[in-house]
Write a protein that holds these residues in place. Structure first.
Motif, short mmCIF file in Angstrom:
data_model
loop_
_atom_site.label_atom_id
_atom_site.label_comp_id
_atom_site.label_asym_id
_atom_site.label_seq_id
_atom_site.Cartn_x
_atom_site.Cartn_y
_atom_site.Cartn_z
N LEU A 22 0.79 -1.00 0.12
CA LEU A 22 -0.01 -0.13 0.02
C LEU A 22 0.74 1.23 -0.03
CD1 LEU A 22 -2.92 1.42 0.59
CD2 LEU A 22 -2.54 1.11 2.93
N SER A 23 0.52 2.20 -0.93
CA SER A 23 1.41 3.41 -1.16
C SER A 23 0.48 4.72 -0.93
CB SER A 23 2.25 3.45 -2.05
OG SER A 23 3.06 4.61 -2.19
N VAL A 24 0.57 5.69 -0.23
CA VAL A 24 -0.09 6.81 -0.16
C VAL A 24 0.89 7.95 -0.40
CG1 VAL A 24 -1.46 8.32 1.36
CG2 VAL A 24 -1.77 5.82 1.89
N GLN A 25 0.68 8.65 -1.49
CA GLN A 25 1.42 9.78 -2.08
C GLN A 25 0.92 10.81 -2.11
OE1 GLN A 25 2.50 7.85 -5.89
NE2 GLN A 25 3.18 5.83 -4.93
N GLY A 26 1.39 11.82 -1.41
CA GLY A 26 1.08 13.28 -1.48
C GLY A 26 -0.48 13.54 -1.24
N VAL A 27 -1.17 13.04 -0.62
CA VAL A 27 -2.36 12.97 -0.24
C VAL A 27 -3.04 14.09 0.30
CG1 VAL A 27 -4.74 12.00 0.67
CG2 VAL A 27 -3.20 10.68 -0.66
N TYR A 28 -3.83 14.88 -0.02
CA TYR A 28 -4.43 16.19 0.43
C TYR A 28 -6.04 15.97 0.26
CZ TYR A 28 -0.50 19.16 0.01
OH TYR A 28 1.19 19.54 0.17
N LYS A 29 -6.67 16.59 1.38
CA LYS A 29 -8.38 16.63 1.39
C LYS A 29 -8.51 17.81 1.79
CE LYS A 29 -12.13 14.90 0.52
NZ LYS A 29 -12.53 14.93 -0.96
N THR A 30 -9.27 18.60 0.91
CA THR A 30 -9.98 19.87 1.27
C THR A 30 -11.43 19.82 1.04
OG1 THR A 30 -9.47 20.75 -0.71
CG2 THR A 30 -7.84 20.98 0.70
N TYR A 31 -11.96 20.65 1.79
CA TYR A 31 -13.65 20.96 1.66
C TYR A 31 -13.98 22.25 1.53
CZ TYR A 31 -14.14 15.92 3.38
OH TYR A 31 -14.14 14.66 3.59
N ALA A 32 -14.77 22.79 0.69
CA ALA A 32 -15.32 24.04 0.65
C ALA A 32 -15.94 24.46 1.76
CB ALA A 32 -16.10 23.97 -0.81
N THR A 33 -15.78 25.86 2.27
CA THR A 33 -16.59 26.26 3.13
C THR A 33 -17.42 27.48 2.42
OG1 THR A 33 -14.69 27.81 3.95
CG2 THR A 33 -14.94 25.54 4.90
N ARG A 34 -18.11 28.16 3.44
CA ARG A 34 -18.77 29.33 3.06
C ARG A 34 -17.87 30.50 2.51
NH1 ARG A 34 -23.53 30.72 7.31
NH2 ARG A 34 -24.77 28.63 7.22
N GLY A 35 -18.21 30.65 1.32
CA GLY A 35 -17.25 31.89 0.75
C GLY A 35 -16.46 31.33 -0.15
N LYS A 36 -15.11 31.54 -0.30
CA LYS A 36 -14.25 30.92 -0.98
C LYS A 36 -13.11 30.37 -0.33
CE LYS A 36 -14.70 34.65 -4.81
NZ LYS A 36 -14.07 35.54 -5.66
N GLN A 37 -13.34 30.31 0.98
CA GLN A 37 -12.28 29.48 1.48
C GLN A 37 -12.45 28.03 1.52
OE1 GLN A 37 -12.58 31.26 5.43
NE2 GLN A 37 -10.95 32.99 5.13
N LYS A 38 -11.44 27.52 1.73
CA LYS A 38 -11.18 25.89 1.86
C LYS A 38 -10.89 25.48 3.12
CE LYS A 38 -11.36 25.00 -3.41
NZ LYS A 38 -10.59 24.31 -4.23
N LEU A 39 -11.30 24.45 3.74
CA LEU A 39 -10.94 23.83 4.88
C LEU A 39 -9.98 22.85 4.45
CD1 LEU A 39 -10.89 23.49 7.76
CD2 LEU A 39 -12.70 22.00 7.67
#
Length: 275
Positions: A22-39
Motif C-alpha cells: 500500500l502506498s499513499v503519495q502526496g494526499v491532500y483533502k480539502t472541503y469547501a466552506t462558506r465563501g471562497k475559503q477551503k478547509l
C-alpha cells in the motif's frame, strides 16, 4: 478465482520485500466552506506499508484518521495525490484488493452468520460449493464455526466483530483496513479481541492498516506506528515497535513497551501544544 482449501494458508506470499503493498503519495483533502475559503483536513500524507505488515495510525480526535482511511478504502476521493495497492491506483469502493472492518459491526441482521460472510462472495460469481467451503474455512479461522446458522442478534459484541473480520478475510483482500474495530467494546472484551486479532494476523499474515486512538492497542498489535498531527492532519512521525512478533498481553507491562508508549504519548502531546 482460485480454489480455497482448508489445507492452504490464506494470504501466503513472499516475506517482506522492498515493493510496497500500500502506498499513499502526496494526499491532500480539502472541503469547501462558506465563501471562497477551503478547509484543509489532510496535508501531504505520504507513507508505505509492505507485505505482511501490521501498521497502526494513531492521532488525536479530529486529526483526520478516519478521513484518510476512507480515502484509502476508496469511499471518498482525495483532493490531491493518490493511493495505490500493489501498484494499482485506488479509484473506487473497497473490493477484492481492500477489505474494510468498521467500528460498528455492519452485519445484516436478517442474514445468518454464514450468509453475512458469504455476502461479498456472491457478487464475485463464485460457485455455491466454493462459497460454502470458503465461509466454513474462515468461520473456523475466527473460531465461530459452530455459529454459522445463528443471527447477529444472538451474538455478543466481540463475536459480531469476529464475523465482520471473517467476512472481510473471506474475500482475501490484498490489504485489510480497520477503523477502530474494537472501540465499541468493553475493556475486557477489547483486550481479548486484540489478542485474537494478533493471533489471526500471525496465522494469515494479511497486510493490515488499522486506525485507533488507543496507544497501547497500537503498540501491542503493530510493527510500525504512524503518529498523525492535526490542523490539518499530517504524518508527524513514524515509530518502529521493537517487540517480538509473537506477543501476549503481559508484554504491555514490559519496559520496552512502556518506553514506546512514552515516545508516542510525547509525540501526541507535542502536537497538542503546537496545534
Amino acid at each position: 478465482m482460485h480454489q480455497q482449501t482448508a489445507s492452504r494458508t490464506p494470504f501466503s506470499e513472499s516475506p517482506l520485500t522492498s515493493a510496497a503493498k500500500l502506498s499513499v503519495q502526496g494526499v491532500y483533502k480539502t472541503y469547501a466552506t462558506r465563501g471562497k475559503q477551503k478547509l484543509t483536513v489532510l496535508q501531504d500524507i505520504n507513507f508505505e506499508i509492505f507485505p505482511r505488515e501490521f501498521v497502526c495510525l494513531v492521532g488525536s480526535s479530529g486529526c483526520g484518521k478516519s478521513t484518510l482511511l476512507n480515502i484509502i478504502a476508496g469511499l471518498i476521493p482525495p483532493s490531491e495525490g493518490r493511493v495505490t495497492v500493489d501498484g494499482q491506483c485506488v479509484t473506487g469502493r473497497p473490493g477484492s484488493d481492500r477489505g474494510m472492518v468498521f467500528q460498528g459491526y455492519t452485519l445484516y441482521p436478517w442474514l445468518t452468520v454464514a450468509q453475512n460472510v458469504a455476502f461479498g462472495l456472491q457478487f464475485q460469481g463464485m460457485p455455491k460449493a466454493e462459497q460454502r467451503e470458503r465461509v466454513r474455512y474462515f468461520l473456523d479461522v475466527v473460531g465461530l464455526g459452530q455459529f454459522a446458522h445463528s443471527y447477529p442478534k444472538q451474538l455478543s459484541g466481540g463475536m459480531k466483530q469476529r464475523v465482520a473480520i471473517a467476512r472481510a478475510l473471506a474475500n482475501e483482500p490484498a490489504v485489510l483496513l480497520m477503523d477502530e474495530p474494537f472501540g465499541a467494546l468493553d475493556a475486557q472484551t477489547k483486550e481479548q479481541m486484540q489478542q485474537f486479532l494478533l493471533e489471526l494476523w500471525e496465522r494469515t499474515h494479511v497486510t493490515v492498516l488499522m486506525i485507533t486512538h488507543d496507544v497501547e492497542e497500537a503498540i501491542y498489535l503493530s510493527q510500525r506506528v504512524y503518529v498523525m498531527g492535526s490542523r490539518p492532519g499530517y504524518i508527524q512521525s513514524e515509530i518502529t515497535i521493537p517487540l517480538p512478533e509473537h506477543r501476549d498481553l503481559d508484554i504491555k507491562l514490559s519496559s520496552e513497551f512502556v518506553a514506546v508508549k512514552r515516545q508516542i504519548i510525547h509525540a501526541l502531546r507535542d502536537d497538542a501544544l503546537t496545534a
